[in-house]
Design a protein around this motif. Structure first.
Motif, PDB file in Angstrom:
ATOM      1  N   ARG A   1     -13.726   1.986  49.442  1.00 29.51           N
ATOM      2  CA  ARG A   1     -13.871   1.141  48.279  1.00 29.51           C
ATOM      3  C   ARG A   1     -15.151   0.783  47.653  1.00 29.51           C
ATOM      4  O   ARG A   1     -15.307   0.691  46.601  1.00 29.51           O
ATOM      5  CB  ARG A   1     -13.101   0.038  48.714  1.00 29.51           C
ATOM      6  CG  ARG A   1     -13.378  -1.417  47.890  1.00 29.51           C
ATOM      7  CD  ARG A   1     -12.713  -2.509  48.554  1.00 29.51           C
ATOM      8  NE  ARG A   1     -14.087  -3.162  49.436  1.00 29.51           N
ATOM      9  CZ  ARG A   1     -13.854  -4.111  50.235  1.00 29.51           C
ATOM     10  NH1 ARG A   1     -12.594  -4.566  50.314  1.00 29.51           N
ATOM     11  NH2 ARG A   1     -14.887  -4.481  50.821  1.00 29.51           N
ATOM     12  N   GLU A   2     -16.218   0.665  48.688  1.00 27.61           N
ATOM     13  CA  GLU A   2     -17.555   0.078  48.156  1.00 27.61           C
ATOM     14  C   GLU A   2     -18.247   1.455  47.372  1.00 27.61           C
ATOM     15  O   GLU A   2     -18.997   1.192  46.474  1.00 27.61           O
ATOM     16  CB  GLU A   2     -18.285  -0.291  49.202  1.00 27.61           C
ATOM     17  CG  GLU A   2     -17.934  -1.465  50.001  1.00 27.61           C
ATOM     18  CD  GLU A   2     -18.027  -2.565  49.042  1.00 27.61           C
ATOM     19  OE1 GLU A   2     -19.115  -3.018  48.569  1.00 27.61           O
ATOM     20  OE2 GLU A   2     -17.015  -3.420  48.930  1.00 27.61           O
ATOM     21  N   ASP A   3     -18.308   2.593  48.059  1.00 27.89           N
ATOM     22  CA  ASP A   3     -18.799   3.671  47.186  1.00 27.89           C
ATOM     23  C   ASP A   3     -18.366   4.992  47.967  1.00 27.89           C
ATOM     24  O   ASP A   3     -18.568   5.594  49.045  1.00 27.89           O
ATOM     25  CB  ASP A   3     -20.555   3.633  47.750  1.00 27.89           C
ATOM     26  CG  ASP A   3     -21.208   4.716  46.600  1.00 27.89           C
ATOM     27  OD1 ASP A   3     -20.722   5.642  46.561  1.00 27.89           O
ATOM     28  OD2 ASP A   3     -22.262   4.305  46.459  1.00 27.89           O
TER      29      ASP A   3
ATOM     30  N   ALA B   1     -13.645   2.745  57.391  1.00 26.61           N
ATOM     31  CA  ALA B   1     -13.804   3.945  56.501  1.00 26.61           C
ATOM     32  C   ALA B   1     -13.114   3.537  55.145  1.00 26.61           C
ATOM     33  O   ALA B   1     -13.845   3.746  54.141  1.00 26.61           O
ATOM     34  CB  ALA B   1     -12.891   5.017  57.199  1.00 26.61           C
TER      35      ALA B   1
ATOM     36  N   ALA C   1     -15.417   1.259  53.456  1.00 22.47           N
ATOM     37  CA  ALA C   1     -16.440   1.986  52.914  1.00 22.47           C
ATOM     38  C   ALA C   1     -16.164   2.900  51.732  1.00 22.47           C
ATOM     39  O   ALA C   1     -17.019   2.845  50.620  1.00 22.47           O
ATOM     40  CB  ALA C   1     -17.147   2.926  54.025  1.00 22.47           C
TER      41      ALA C   1
ATOM     42  N   LYS D   1     -18.697   8.009  47.196  1.00 19.64           N
ATOM     43  CA  LYS D   1     -19.352   9.499  47.211  1.00 19.64           C
ATOM     44  C   LYS D   1     -20.090   9.342  48.750  1.00 19.64           C
ATOM     45  O   LYS D   1     -20.524  10.046  49.442  1.00 19.64           O
ATOM     46  CB  LYS D   1     -20.583   9.343  46.233  1.00 19.64           C
ATOM     47  CG  LYS D   1     -19.749  10.206  45.152  1.00 19.64           C
ATOM     48  CD  LYS D   1     -20.191  11.849  45.190  1.00 19.64           C
ATOM     49  CE  LYS D   1     -19.428  12.691  44.341  1.00 19.64           C
ATOM     50  NZ  LYS D   1     -19.877  12.224  42.729  1.00 19.64           N
ATOM     51  N   VAL D   2     -20.862   7.966  49.018  1.00 17.34           N
ATOM     52  CA  VAL D   2     -21.554   7.785  50.007  1.00 17.34           C
ATOM     53  C   VAL D   2     -21.059   7.721  51.215  1.00 17.34           C
ATOM     54  O   VAL D   2     -21.309   8.278  52.448  1.00 17.34           O
ATOM     55  CB  VAL D   2     -22.455   6.466  49.906  1.00 17.34           C
ATOM     56  CG1 VAL D   2     -23.431   5.965  51.210  1.00 17.34           C
ATOM     57  CG2 VAL D   2     -23.331   6.428  48.734  1.00 17.34           C
ATOM     58  N   SER D   3     -19.621   7.208  51.050  1.00 18.35           N
ATOM     59  CA  SER D   3     -18.902   7.259  52.395  1.00 18.35           C
ATOM     60  C   SER D   3     -18.599   8.739  52.978  1.00 18.35           C
ATOM     61  O   SER D   3     -18.444   9.055  54.080  1.00 18.35           O
ATOM     62  CB  SER D   3     -17.398   6.444  52.190  1.00 18.35           C
ATOM     63  OG  SER D   3     -16.658   7.282  51.101  1.00 18.35           O
ATOM     64  N   GLN D   4     -18.316   9.808  52.006  1.00 20.31           N
ATOM     65  CA  GLN D   4     -18.201  11.030  52.159  1.00 20.31           C
ATOM     66  C   GLN D   4     -19.456  11.545  53.090  1.00 20.31           C
ATOM     67  O   GLN D   4     -19.205  12.119  53.907  1.00 20.31           O
ATOM     68  CB  GLN D   4     -18.106  11.860  50.857  1.00 20.31           C
ATOM     69  CG  GLN D   4     -16.572  12.342  50.545  1.00 20.31           C
ATOM     70  CD  GLN D   4     -16.572  12.876  49.265  1.00 20.31           C
ATOM     71  OE1 GLN D   4     -17.155  12.317  48.230  1.00 20.31           O
ATOM     72  NE2 GLN D   4     -16.046  13.870  49.280  1.00 20.31           N
ATOM     73  N   ALA D   5     -20.571  11.178  52.446  1.00 17.79           N
ATOM     74  CA  ALA D   5     -21.828  11.655  52.912  1.00 17.79           C
ATOM     75  C   ALA D   5     -22.059  11.071  54.499  1.00 17.79           C
ATOM     76  O   ALA D   5     -22.810  11.636  55.239  1.00 17.79           O
ATOM     77  CB  ALA D   5     -23.147  11.211  52.131  1.00 17.79           C
ATOM     78  N   MET D   6     -21.420   9.883  54.739  1.00 18.54           N
ATOM     79  CA  MET D   6     -21.411   9.331  56.098  1.00 18.54           C
ATOM     80  C   MET D   6     -20.402  10.023  57.012  1.00 18.54           C
ATOM     81  O   MET D   6     -20.051   9.491  58.070  1.00 18.54           O
ATOM     82  CB  MET D   6     -20.960   7.834  56.075  1.00 18.54           C
ATOM     83  CG  MET D   6     -22.226   6.939  55.325  1.00 18.54           C
ATOM     84  SD  MET D   6     -23.657   7.159  55.861  1.00 18.54           S
ATOM     85  CE  MET D   6     -24.757   7.648  54.817  1.00 18.54           C
ATOM     86  N   GLY D   7     -19.758  10.983  56.469  1.00 16.29           N
ATOM     87  CA  GLY D   7     -18.728  11.632  57.273  1.00 16.29           C
ATOM     88  C   GLY D   7     -17.181  11.328  57.297  1.00 16.29           C
ATOM     89  O   GLY D   7     -16.369  11.712  58.116  1.00 16.29           O
ATOM     90  N   ILE D   8     -17.100  10.573  56.326  1.00 14.59           N
ATOM     91  CA  ILE D   8     -15.633  10.282  56.105  1.00 14.59           C
ATOM     92  C   ILE D   8     -14.750  11.074  55.256  1.00 14.59           C
ATOM     93  O   ILE D   8     -15.082  11.450  53.787  1.00 14.59           O
ATOM     94  CB  ILE D   8     -15.275   9.078  55.551  1.00 14.59           C
ATOM     95  CG1 ILE D   8     -16.021   7.754  56.526  1.00 14.59           C
ATOM     96  CG2 ILE D   8     -14.062   8.330  55.034  1.00 14.59           C
ATOM     97  CD1 ILE D   8     -16.317   6.418  55.888  1.00 14.59           C
ATOM     98  N   TYR D   9     -13.779  11.626  55.939  1.00 23.28           N
ATOM     99  CA  TYR D   9     -12.805  12.778  55.024  1.00 23.28           C
ATOM    100  C   TYR D   9     -12.133  11.834  54.061  1.00 23.28           C
ATOM    101  O   TYR D   9     -11.019  11.271  54.308  1.00 23.28           O
ATOM    102  CB  TYR D   9     -12.405  13.528  56.004  1.00 23.28           C
ATOM    103  CG  TYR D   9     -11.301  14.688  55.415  1.00 23.28           C
ATOM    104  CD1 TYR D   9     -11.616  14.912  53.772  1.00 23.28           C
ATOM    105  CD2 TYR D   9     -10.232  15.212  55.857  1.00 23.28           C
ATOM    106  CE1 TYR D   9     -10.816  15.979  53.128  1.00 23.28           C
ATOM    107  CE2 TYR D   9      -9.560  16.184  55.152  1.00 23.28           C
ATOM    108  CZ  TYR D   9      -9.632  16.656  53.992  1.00 23.28           C
ATOM    109  OH  TYR D   9      -9.001  17.723  53.351  1.00 23.28           O
TER     110      TYR D   9
END
Lengths: 519, 255
Positions: free
Chosen positions: A377-379, A372, A375, A381-389
């Motif tokens: 670090r990489e992006d 997490a 992810a 916004k996208v990490s949020q869309a993948m369910g990461i708070y």
């Protein structure tokens, strides 16, 4: 073509060479070789520098040409060498004749002593001396050019044969003994075991000075691994990391020292408290700060780091923190009634801390939490869309990093028996960040290597005295140009299981992986 | 049954109304396309659904739950996944790791589990890895699992992005121009793939697409946006003949 690049490179090399001579770096090289390799005189180091600079000019000139031909390469090398040799020779002629006329150049250039120039003239009159150094540079440049041309040809031939370019790591793996160790878990363990035993017996042989220095390196390894979680994994640029180091150190100091609080708690009790308080500080600082990103985050954390330091020395809090004079007589660890607060025992103690930090980092890196972080670090916004708070995971990264800083801070204060505001200047944060970057962001062996290079090397460069910072700065700059990914960059995890039915398909990715070499 | 319902959703940026009072009803198990000229508000609508924008007015109901005001990660956990118009993978993570991140909201282990290697965590990781392998096979990326995402060729990156979205076991999948940059053969394969995930995994698919062959070929329902307003909705046949649609795409006078 060869002529033009040669002349250009010769000019650049001449300027660099004259500059280095004017500030006395050649004498420095001489003294360094004397003290490191016990060379009896300083002239080998001086002339080694001259030869290397000549080879560099020739090699660079060839490296910048696009067409490959021996004629061109030698032309480039010769023109670079002639220009460099003529200019440096002229400069030496001038310096030597002025000195001969009895003028002391040190009035303007404080390194230009008689000996310094004598090391280059070798006692000859100005004119032959200038000719000699010019000749040496020309020969060196030609040698450098030939060496580079050959190397480029070998490489081109390999590419033409369809062999892909391989990295240093793969080169090493071609050596049977090394590939054996890296592929076989048993021999790997044996190697690690041998290394551990060496580390365990090292303090008996090293003596106070090196035990102390290695301990310092270890403290910075822990700090680096902690910051690596925050910056390398989670991608949060924290320039105020020293604040958590300070929280750990002050907790240890205030809880165990007789002044100003008379608590005099045991070291073993104060240590976990220091770690926990640092983690709590990480979360408290994190809540307001982590809503910012990138540059803003860097500036705000920088501010917080300074606030902690200024608070610790403020008059208002003197009664609580000891003020600008710091805290003295910080408690030592006591084991079985024995004070084990000397460099010898601290070496082991710090070693345990380092091993702990390595285990923590390794386990986190490839867990759900570590993924997490990366992810994010990489992006983000996208990490949020993948369910990461993301807020929660940022706080976790801050707290973990801070806890490790707290651990090393607590050890640091106890080892020095003292702590004060001046231990926590901005430079500490920058040093730790630099060692993470130089070593290789996100990479555990990289961080360890980085700590050795940044904290250990300066100790070895003691002979350089005034030049330490200069050489060190130059090293950093060269590092970042030549190897921006760090000394030992993070490697990929191999998670895909080999499946027999895919045997022929696996060839394809191997070719594609080429794009990654050097990236 | 309606799985996603948008009720008078409006989103403004300053004075610009990007989405204006849009109503949509997406039936469960359907392939629902949103089309419209550039700047019509399609992606803005996606960002409202996934929680990155908060609409000024209107309601968004997913399977009985109101999405307005929820964080993106909460919405993802409810079962909505998406892909992006310009592929957005985690570049310096391997393909398998990308899929594992996709599973994030279906996994539970936290700091303690990772630090102490609890049996529960190890089992969970093992299962997650198994599932990642299955998904890798499902999208045809076997053998590429250990490559960094940014080193994959374009077509593979698209597929990896789909695998990552599917990893969260969504009930609703939002695809933002999945056929962008594909040749006719790849587009054909993509259409078959979208149908397949709908039929095999029982997903509902909300699609933004410019390629009319894709839209007309696989959609059950098509909605057309223009300047943030829904100007028409119906089966591909109905939409194709609607004069307002032709006007929006080709300009006045063409109809």
């Amino acid at each position: 073509m060869g002529l033009r690049t040669g002349i250009r490179m010769g000019l650049i090399a001449a300027i660099v060479t004259i500059f280095l001579i004017l500030i006395g770096v050649h004498m420095l090289m001489g003294r360094l070789l004397q003290s490191w390799f016990r060379v009896p005189a300083h002239w080998p180091g001086v002339w080694l520098m001259v030869v290397l600079l000549g080879m560099w000019a020739g090699s660079r000139a060839v490296g910048q040409m696009k067409a490959r031909s021996w004629g061109n390469a030698l032309l480039a090398g010769a023109s670079a060498g002639i220009i460099q040799g003529a200019l440096v020779g002229a400069a030496l002629y001038l310096l030597a004749s002025i000195t001969q006329a009895g003028v002391d150049l040190r009035t303007w250039l404080n390194q230009m002593s008689k000996e310094s120039i004598g090391a280059l003239t070798l006692g000859f009159a100005p004119l032959p001396a200038a000719g000699f150094i010019g000749g040496v540079l020309l020969v060196s440049a030609l040698a450098g050019a030939a060496w580079r041309e050959r190397r480029l040809r070998v490489r081109a031939a390999r590419l033409a044969r369809g062999e892909r370019m391989i990295s240093l790591r793969e080169h090493l793996l071609e050596i049977p003994a090394i590939s054996q160790v890296s592929n076989n878990p048993l021999s790997r363990r044996v190697l690690i075991g041998v290394f551990m035993v060496l580390l365990l017996i090292a303090p008996f042989f090293l003596g106070q000075y090196w035990n102390y220095n290695l301990g310092t390196v270890g403290i910075y390894v822990i700090l680096g691994l902690g910051l690596n979680i925050v910056v390398g994994m989670a991608g949060l640029l924290d320039l105020g990391y020293v604040a958590f180091f300070a929280v750990g150190a002050y907790t240890m100091a205030l809880l165990t020292a007789p002044q100003p609080h008379h608590i005099q708690m045991s070291f073993w009790l104060a240590l976990p408290i220091g770690i926990v308080l640092a983690a709590v500080a990480g979360i408290l600082l994190g809540i307001p700060v982590l809503r910012m990103r990138g540059d803003y985050l860097a500036i705000v954390t920088l501010g917080f780091g300074e606030i902690i330091r200024i608070l610790s020395k403020s008059d208002v809090l003197t009664g609580f923190t000891g003020g600008p004079r710091g805290v003295r007589n910080v408690g030592h660890p006591v084991l079985f009634g024995k004070d084990i607060g000397n460099e010898f025992y601290f070496f082991y103690f710090i070693l345990i801390g380092v091993i702990l930090a390595i285990i923590i980092t390794r386990r986190l890196e490839h867990s759900r939490v570590g993924r997490a972080w990366r992810a994010m670090r990489e992006d983000e916004k996208v990490s949020q869309a993948m369910g990461i708070y993301t807020l929660k995971y940022k706080l976790m990264a801050f707290a973990m990093g801070a806890a490790l800083a707290g651990l090393s801070g607590a050890i640091f204060a106890s080892r020095n028996s003292f702590t004060g505001p001046e231990d926590f200047v901005l430079l500490v944060s920058i040093n730790v960040l630099a060692l993470v970057i130089v070593g290789g962001m996100g990479s555990i062996p990289g961080v360890i290597l980085g700590a050795f290079v940044l904290k250990g090397l300066p100790e070895m460069l003691r002979e350089l005295e005034d030049y330490r910072v200069l050489v060190f700065g130059a090293l950093l700059v060269v590092m970042m140009i030549v190897r921006p990914q760090g000394l030992w960059p993070a490697s990929r995890v191999q998670l895909e299981r080999p499946r027999p039915e895919l045997a022929e398909e696996v060839e394809a990715p191997a070719e594609l992986a080429e794009g990654e070499v050097g990236s | 049954m309606i799985i996603l319902q948008l009720d008078h959703v409006t989103k403004q940026f300053g004075g610009l109304v990007a989405v204006s009072s849009v109503d949509l009803e997406v039936p469960q198990g359907s392939i629902f396309s949103i089309i419209g000229p550039n700047g019509a508000g399609k992606t803005t609508l996606f960002n409202c659904i996934t929680g990155f924008y908060r609409p000024e007015a209107g309601r968004i109901i997913f399977d009985g739950v109101s999405l307005v005001g929820l964080r993106p990660d909460q919405i993802a956990a409810l079962g909505i996944a998406r892909t992006y118009q310009n592929i957005r993978l985690f570049g310096r993570m391997t393909a398998i790791e990308n899929i594992l991140v996709g599973q994030h909201s279906r996994l539970k282990s936290g700091l303690a589990g990772a630090l102490f290697r609890l049996p529960r965590t190890r089992r969970e990781e093992q299962e997650a890895l198994d599932k990642a392998h299955q998904l890798l096979d499902f999208v045809g990326l076997s053998g590429y699992g250990d490559m960094f995402a940014h080193n994959l060729p374009y077509g593979q990156q698209r597929r990896l992005e789909l695998a990552r979205a599917l990893a969260s076991e969504p009930r609703l999948l939002l695809l933002d121009e999945p056929a962008a940059g594909m040749n006719p053969k790849e587009t054909e394969e993509l259409m078959a793939f979208i149908r397949r995930i709908r039929d095999e995994l029982g997903l509902t698919i909300l699609l933004i697409e410019h390629d009319m062959r894709v839209v007309m070929g696989i959609s059950d329902i098509v909605a057309v946006l223009d300047f943030g307003e829904k100007i028409c909705e119906g089966t591909p046949q109905e939409v194709r003949c609607n004069p307002r649609v032709i006007e929006a795409y080709l300009g006045k006078g063409a109809a």
